[in-house]
Write a protein that holds these residues in place. Sequence first.
Motif, PDB file in Angstrom:
ATOM      1  N   MET A 158      -6.121   6.049  -7.137  1.00 21.81           N
ATOM      2  CA  MET A 158      -5.378   4.784  -7.223  1.00 21.81           C
ATOM      3  C   MET A 158      -4.440   4.772  -8.420  1.00 21.81           C
ATOM      4  O   MET A 158      -4.801   5.231  -9.499  1.00 21.81           O
ATOM      5  CB  MET A 158      -6.359   3.623  -7.417  1.00 21.81           C
ATOM      6  CG  MET A 158      -7.006   3.129  -6.165  1.00 21.81           C
ATOM      7  SD  MET A 158      -8.122   1.775  -6.616  1.00 21.81           S
ATOM      8  CE  MET A 158      -9.603   2.297  -5.782  1.00 21.81           C
ATOM      9  N   CYS A 159      -3.243   4.206  -8.220  1.00 15.08           N
ATOM     10  CA  CYS A 159      -2.336   4.016  -9.348  1.00 15.08           C
ATOM     11  C   CYS A 159      -2.802   2.791 -10.139  1.00 15.08           C
ATOM     12  O   CYS A 159      -3.689   2.066  -9.705  1.00 15.08           O
ATOM     13  CB  CYS A 159      -0.907   3.832  -8.855  1.00 15.08           C
ATOM     14  SG  CYS A 159      -0.662   2.292  -7.960  1.00 15.08           S
ATOM     15  N   ASP A 160      -2.196   2.552 -11.279  1.00 15.38           N
ATOM     16  CA  ASP A 160      -2.644   1.452 -12.140  1.00 15.38           C
ATOM     17  C   ASP A 160      -2.552   0.101 -11.434  1.00 15.38           C
ATOM     18  O   ASP A 160      -3.444  -0.733 -11.529  1.00 15.38           O
ATOM     19  CB  ASP A 160      -1.811   1.416 -13.433  1.00 15.38           C
ATOM     20  CG  ASP A 160      -2.147   2.608 -14.323  1.00 15.38           C
ATOM     21  OD1 ASP A 160      -3.188   3.259 -14.047  1.00 15.38           O
ATOM     22  OD2 ASP A 160      -1.377   2.896 -15.256  1.00 15.38           O
ATOM     23  N   GLU A 161      -1.444  -0.098 -10.721  1.00 11.74           N
ATOM     24  CA  GLU A 161      -1.264  -1.391 -10.048  1.00 11.74           C
ATOM     25  C   GLU A 161      -2.308  -1.607  -8.958  1.00 11.74           C
ATOM     26  O   GLU A 161      -2.856  -2.691  -8.806  1.00 11.74           O
ATOM     27  CB  GLU A 161       0.138  -1.475  -9.439  1.00 11.74           C
ATOM     28  CG  GLU A 161       1.204  -1.841 -10.448  1.00 11.74           C
ATOM     29  CD  GLU A 161       2.582  -1.512  -9.925  1.00 11.74           C
ATOM     30  OE1 GLU A 161       3.300  -2.461  -9.571  1.00 11.74           O
ATOM     31  OE2 GLU A 161       2.921  -0.319  -9.832  1.00 11.74           O
ATOM     32  N   CYS A 162      -2.571  -0.556  -8.171  1.00 12.68           N
ATOM     33  CA  CYS A 162      -3.578  -0.678  -7.115  1.00 12.68           C
ATOM     34  C   CYS A 162      -4.957  -0.911  -7.728  1.00 12.68           C
ATOM     35  O   CYS A 162      -5.741  -1.717  -7.235  1.00 12.68           O
ATOM     36  CB  CYS A 162      -3.592   0.567  -6.231  1.00 12.68           C
ATOM     37  SG  CYS A 162      -2.248   0.602  -5.028  1.00 12.68           S
ATOM     38  N   ARG A 163      -5.233  -0.202  -8.823  1.00 12.99           N
ATOM     39  CA  ARG A 163      -6.538  -0.368  -9.460  1.00 12.99           C
ATOM     40  C   ARG A 163      -6.715  -1.796  -9.980  1.00 12.99           C
ATOM     41  O   ARG A 163      -7.791  -2.379  -9.859  1.00 12.99           O
ATOM     42  CB  ARG A 163      -6.715   0.640 -10.601  1.00 12.99           C
ATOM     43  CG  ARG A 163      -8.104   0.601 -11.228  1.00 12.99           C
ATOM     44  CD  ARG A 163      -8.407   1.822 -12.059  1.00 12.99           C
ATOM     45  NE  ARG A 163      -8.389   3.057 -11.288  1.00 12.99           N
ATOM     46  CZ  ARG A 163      -9.372   3.449 -10.471  1.00 12.99           C
ATOM     47  NH1 ARG A 163     -10.447   2.697 -10.326  1.00 12.99           N
ATOM     48  NH2 ARG A 163      -9.280   4.569  -9.802  1.00 12.99           N
ATOM     49  N   GLU A 164      -5.629  -2.341 -10.506  1.00 10.99           N
ATOM     50  CA  GLU A 164      -5.683  -3.724 -10.999  1.00 10.99           C
ATOM     51  C   GLU A 164      -6.020  -4.676  -9.832  1.00 10.99           C
ATOM     52  O   GLU A 164      -6.871  -5.550  -9.956  1.00 10.99           O
ATOM     53  CB  GLU A 164      -4.347  -4.056 -11.687  1.00 10.99           C
ATOM     54  CG  GLU A 164      -3.850  -5.492 -11.609  1.00 10.99           C
ATOM     55  CD  GLU A 164      -4.775  -6.505 -12.279  1.00 10.99           C
ATOM     56  OE1 GLU A 164      -5.554  -6.097 -13.168  1.00 10.99           O
ATOM     57  OE2 GLU A 164      -4.738  -7.697 -11.882  1.00 10.99           O
ATOM     58  N   GLU A 165      -5.391  -4.459  -8.684  1.00  5.27           N
ATOM     59  CA  GLU A 165      -5.689  -5.308  -7.518  1.00  5.27           C
ATOM     60  C   GLU A 165      -7.123  -5.086  -7.029  1.00  5.27           C
ATOM     61  O   GLU A 165      -7.825  -6.023  -6.672  1.00  5.27           O
ATOM     62  CB  GLU A 165      -4.716  -4.988  -6.371  1.00  5.27           C
ATOM     63  CG  GLU A 165      -3.283  -5.391  -6.657  1.00  5.27           C
ATOM     64  CD  GLU A 165      -2.317  -4.908  -5.577  1.00  5.27           C
ATOM     65  OE1 GLU A 165      -1.142  -5.267  -5.654  1.00  5.27           O
ATOM     66  OE2 GLU A 165      -2.737  -4.166  -4.669  1.00  5.27           O
ATOM     67  N   TYR A 166      -7.513  -3.835  -7.040  1.00  3.50           N
ATOM     68  CA  TYR A 166      -8.835  -3.449  -6.538  1.00  3.50           C
ATOM     69  C   TYR A 166      -9.955  -4.077  -7.369  1.00  3.50           C
ATOM     70  O   TYR A 166     -11.027  -4.395  -6.863  1.00  3.50           O
ATOM     71  CB  TYR A 166      -8.946  -1.918  -6.571  1.00  3.50           C
ATOM     72  CG  TYR A 166     -10.237  -1.345  -6.045  1.00  3.50           C
ATOM     73  CD1 TYR A 166     -10.424  -1.136  -4.684  1.00  3.50           C
ATOM     74  CD2 TYR A 166     -11.258  -0.981  -6.924  1.00  3.50           C
ATOM     75  CE1 TYR A 166     -11.599  -0.590  -4.200  1.00  3.50           C
ATOM     76  CE2 TYR A 166     -12.440  -0.436  -6.448  1.00  3.50           C
ATOM     77  CZ  TYR A 166     -12.609  -0.239  -5.087  1.00  3.50           C
ATOM     78  OH  TYR A 166     -13.773   0.303  -4.611  1.00  3.50           O
ATOM     79  N   THR A 167      -9.689  -4.252  -8.664  1.00  7.22           N
ATOM     80  CA  THR A 167     -10.743  -4.765  -9.541  1.00  7.22           C
ATOM     81  C   THR A 167     -10.595  -6.255  -9.838  1.00  7.22           C
ATOM     82  O   THR A 167     -11.400  -6.823 -10.560  1.00  7.22           O
ATOM     83  CB  THR A 167     -10.730  -4.002 -10.893  1.00  7.22           C
ATOM     84  OG1 THR A 167      -9.382  -3.957 -11.373  1.00  7.22           O
ATOM     85  CG2 THR A 167     -11.256  -2.587 -10.727  1.00  7.22           C
ATOM     86  N   ASN A 168      -9.574  -6.875  -9.270  1.00  5.45           N
ATOM     87  CA  ASN A 168      -9.366  -8.299  -9.520  1.00  5.45           C
ATOM     88  C   ASN A 168      -9.973  -9.129  -8.386  1.00  5.45           C
ATOM     89  O   ASN A 168      -9.462  -9.140  -7.270  1.00  5.45           O
ATOM     90  CB  ASN A 168      -7.863  -8.566  -9.636  1.00  5.45           C
ATOM     91  CG  ASN A 168      -7.564 -10.048  -9.795  1.00  5.45           C
ATOM     92  OD1 ASN A 168      -8.480 -10.880  -9.852  1.00  5.45           O
ATOM     93  ND2 ASN A 168      -6.290 -10.378  -9.859  1.00  5.45           N
ATOM     94  N   PRO A 169     -11.062  -9.848  -8.680  1.00  9.30           N
ATOM     95  CA  PRO A 169     -11.772 -10.580  -7.618  1.00  9.30           C
ATOM     96  C   PRO A 169     -10.909 -11.618  -6.919  1.00  9.30           C
ATOM     97  O   PRO A 169     -11.225 -12.037  -5.815  1.00  9.30           O
ATOM     98  CB  PRO A 169     -12.916 -11.258  -8.365  1.00  9.30           C
ATOM     99  CG  PRO A 169     -13.038 -10.530  -9.649  1.00  9.30           C
ATOM    100  CD  PRO A 169     -11.682 -10.012  -9.994  1.00  9.30           C
ATOM    101  N   ASN A 170      -9.830 -12.033  -7.546  1.00 10.83           N
ATOM    102  CA  ASN A 170      -8.998 -13.036  -6.893  1.00 10.83           C
ATOM    103  C   ASN A 170      -7.870 -12.431  -6.073  1.00 10.83           C
ATOM    104  O   ASN A 170      -7.089 -13.148  -5.464  1.00 10.83           O
ATOM    105  CB  ASN A 170      -8.433 -14.000  -7.932  1.00 10.83           C
ATOM    106  CG  ASN A 170      -9.545 -14.849  -8.511  1.00 10.83           C
ATOM    107  OD1 ASN A 170     -10.375 -15.377  -7.762  1.00 10.83           O
ATOM    108  ND2 ASN A 170      -9.609 -14.934  -9.825  1.00 10.83           N
TER     109      ASN A 170
END
Length: 751
Positions: A158-170
């Motif tokens: 995962m790229c940084d942006e995808c990882r941020e989405e992946y780990t953001n519960p909202n």
Amino acid sequence: MIFNIHVTGIVQGVGFRPFIYRLAESYGLKGSVINLGDAGVRIKIQGDKDKIYQFIRDIKIKAPPLAKVKEIRIEEIEDREEFQNFSILQSDLEKESQGSITPPDVGICNNCLKELFDEKDRRYLHFFITCTDCGPRFTVIRSLPYDRERTSMRYFEMCDECREEYTNPNNRRFHAQTIACHKCGPKAFLMDRSGKIISNSSVDALKKASKLLAKGNIIAVKGNGGFHIACTAGDDEVVERLRKSLDRKQQPFAIMTRDVNAVERFAFLSGDEKILLTSEVKPIVVLKKKEGSTLISSAVSPGLHTIGVMLPYTALHALLFHWNNIDVLVMTSANKPGYPMVIDNQEALKTLSNIVDYFLMHDREIVQRCDDSVVSFIGNRKTFMRRSRGYVPLPIKIKNRTKEVVIATGPDTDVTFCILRGNQTFLSQHIGDTSHYETMGFFKNALQHFQRLLDVDFSLVACDLHPRFSTTIFARELSEKRDLQMVHVQHHHAHLASLLAEHGLEEMVCITADGFGYGTDGKAWGGEVLYGTFDNFERMYHLQPQPMIGGDLATEYPLRMVAGIIGKEAEEFLFQHADKFPHGEKEIEIILKQIKAKRYPITTSCGRVLDAAASALGICYRRTYEGEPARKLEATATGGKDVLNIKPEIKGNVLDTTLLLETILENIDRYDRKNLAYCAEEYIAKGLAALAIDAAESKGVRHIGFSGGCAYNNHILTTIRRLVEKENYIFLQHQKVPPGDGGVSLGQATV
Ligand SMILES: [Zn+2]
Ligand SMILES: [Zn+2]
């Protein structure tokens, strides 16, 4: 106060944990949620008691659309642990008990479609756009628990942006295991037939592929569960070229349309059909064609009144329609009939390069092959012709619980296998014709996949009665290797049992009508009225045994059935049609000799009688795919009338079918084909209904079922239903598993 909550059902890969997280947050509760792999999800929840009760109540009511909560077990625990917040824990491999299920693939959702065509979105035109609510599941998962590292997405960091989405519960991609974007996701590329790269940038490759399609090229397209072969559907020349190179002379091709509005330009669409077509499954729905539409070439489903239609179910498919004003594409699975669909890039280049002009591929591996599901409304009820993508591996619940873990290996053609555990049956995806070595290889591979996902060891193996079916041989080997008990189930008894299991009944009278099943007397059956339970059955009535001149040749060339049924009196008719036999008059002379010497096998098959009627009426002289003559007979009969009104002739426990063929031939110049085809179906339906009603009366049974491939015939099924219900019996048809051989393994498993 801390509660331990254990949830089983389809709770993995469907956004269940993020949902629990948000729910807990909304009530201000603390704790954790963890995936237990096969065993479901465990929640620890801490906080105000009333709020916890509301939380528990909401789990079932507000669960995400794709989740299916089977059971919620709650216990209060003595736990000193103080939670600071609510968190989602990494899943571990512990398996406390059996229960959870791999979700099926889900068609692209509307939110993803919106992003796909939104120029401002960072996934604009990304062919592998998915989210927590949609995308491949069954076809990417190697083993449970369902986490990215156990899928074929593990190679895409995962790229940084995808990882941020992946780990953001909202975020709506929180813990979406197939999350990807232009930067980090799979890449699509376009090759010519020699394997030379034309484009290796995803959007450009798709754009070029779309243009090549519009120009009349044939392209192999790699999807989620296998390769399709695509071309424009409106151009006779292109479709004919595809037929020729695939060597599929008549078999109907499925098509994919841009959207539901395009469908209504060439096919009738009822409310139910529309709902199914646009549902999250997005299966192929068989629709009635509109006459005179120029949007679809008549070569797409020649001689049939129906056409199989689906909507784009991945972003890749949707993008093919984005440029060049393409409305409709042929989208047929890439395989020879009965053989497994191609899933591997190298294999595609090897086997398809003399069939297609280009290849549109991607670099994500397909873990498990899964054909498109095909659904038709028979007698206005949803009926599976093939239960595969979007449904598999969802279990079908049955009434009786068993201690055994059963593997049922299915019949010979149109095979699925079935695993029975507890009171759940897991029907495999469509496998195909297991008389081919390659298809049997797929069978074994799929079985291993299911065993891994379900984590089961078999205690019993069930198979067909036919000693030489590949699936029977496989069952025998398995039983010897693992020392398992083996049960042989007669083909039509299995049909009956699958209908019993589906409706939660213990006994019924069942009409089982199809092409072929190996009988307990070693003869070919296929037009029977059975009384049966799971344990036993009795063959009460059947169609008249008829000669199959030349054995299997009579299946391929149904005029041979006419010859056998009518006998010597058919001589003149046969010689009039000498050009319909591959070897002309010489062949007919041999046929007549065989009739005289009584050298032939016999069959009570209903399919063969319908085939004979189709060839007698000049509708179909050669069967090039399963069910072709009977399906074309039905197409011809649409809108016909019962002009002959032949009274079913029943002698002893046999329905006379010679009378039917004789009467049709006598009237062949008097009425048109449409009405005569209708009369043939009407006779069979009336005859079978009369026998079944008689059987039910003598057994004191309330339920009369109809199973087997002939139950796909809308006219025959609705006629039988009407007659059965008129006599106040309850009529049953299949709605959860295919009436055809794709449903047989479920019956085998439950016997
Ligand atoms: Zn989505
Ligand atoms: Zn990314």
